[in-house]
Design a protein around this motif. Structure first.
Motif, PDB file in Angstrom:
ATOM      1  N   GLU A   1      -5.489  -5.770   0.458  1.00 29.85           N
ATOM      2  CA  GLU A   1      -4.111  -6.110   0.802  1.00 29.85           C
ATOM      3  C   GLU A   1      -4.021  -6.891   2.107  1.00 29.85           C
ATOM      4  OE1 GLU A   1      -1.649  -6.010  -1.238  1.00 29.85           O
ATOM      5  OE2 GLU A   1      -2.812  -4.935  -2.748  1.00 29.85           O
TER       6      GLU A   1
ATOM      7  N   ASP B   1      -8.876  -0.825  -0.818  1.00 29.06           N
ATOM      8  CA  ASP B   1      -7.476  -1.178  -1.052  1.00 29.06           C
ATOM      9  C   ASP B   1      -6.866  -1.828   0.190  1.00 29.06           C
ATOM     10  OD1 ASP B   1      -7.715  -0.042  -3.565  1.00 29.06           O
ATOM     11  OD2 ASP B   1      -6.692   1.820  -3.003  1.00 29.06           O
TER      12      ASP B   1
ATOM     13  N   GLN C   1     -11.303   5.317  -2.084  1.00 29.02           N
ATOM     14  CA  GLN C   1     -10.921   3.954  -2.434  1.00 29.02           C
ATOM     15  C   GLN C   1     -10.078   3.290  -1.350  1.00 29.02           C
ATOM     16  OE1 GLN C   1     -11.922   2.202  -5.096  1.00 29.02           O
ATOM     17  NE2 GLN C   1     -10.684   0.449  -4.491  1.00 29.02           N
TER      18      GLN C   1
ATOM     19  N   LEU D   1       0.850  -1.192   0.000  1.00 30.05           N
ATOM     20  CA  LEU D   1       0.000   0.000   0.000  1.00 30.05           C
ATOM     21  C   LEU D   1       0.886   1.242   0.000  1.00 30.05           C
ATOM     22  CD1 LEU D   1      -2.542  -1.136   2.730  1.00 30.05           C
ATOM     23  CD2 LEU D   1      -3.119  -0.640   0.344  1.00 30.05           C
TER      24      LEU D   1
END
Length: 89
Positions: A74, A70, A66, A43
């Motif tokens: 992850e 995300d 977002q 990230l």
């Protein structure tokens, strides 16, 4: 002034949610830190240098974008890796 990594704080916040989906995952501190490290390495860091009130305001606006998706993506990938290959036995 505070230097604050938004991604790290949010990843830590969402870790329990992701681990609940993996009942066979080890939940010791070492495994949780491994999951966080893998996820955070995938990230982009989002550092904020503001006063506490501004940090809170900035974080709230970022949560609508977002970033949560995300982070969850992850963390999920990292949890799968660590569950399959924990560093301890």
């Amino acid at each position: 002034m505070i230097l604050y990594n938004f991604m790290e704080a949010e990843a830590k916040y969402h870790l329990k949610e992701v681990l609940n989906k993996y009942p066979n995952a080890c939940k010791c501190e070492e495994c949780k830190n491994d999951i966080l490290a893998i996820a955070l390495n995938n990230l982009p860091p989002k550092y904020i240098s503001r006063s506490i009130g501004e940090v809170s305001s900035k974080l709230n606006s970022q949560l609508e974008g977002q970033f949560p998706a995300d982070i969850l993506r992850e963390l999920t990938k990292a949890a799968e890796i660590v569950t399959r290959n924990p560093r301890h036995k």
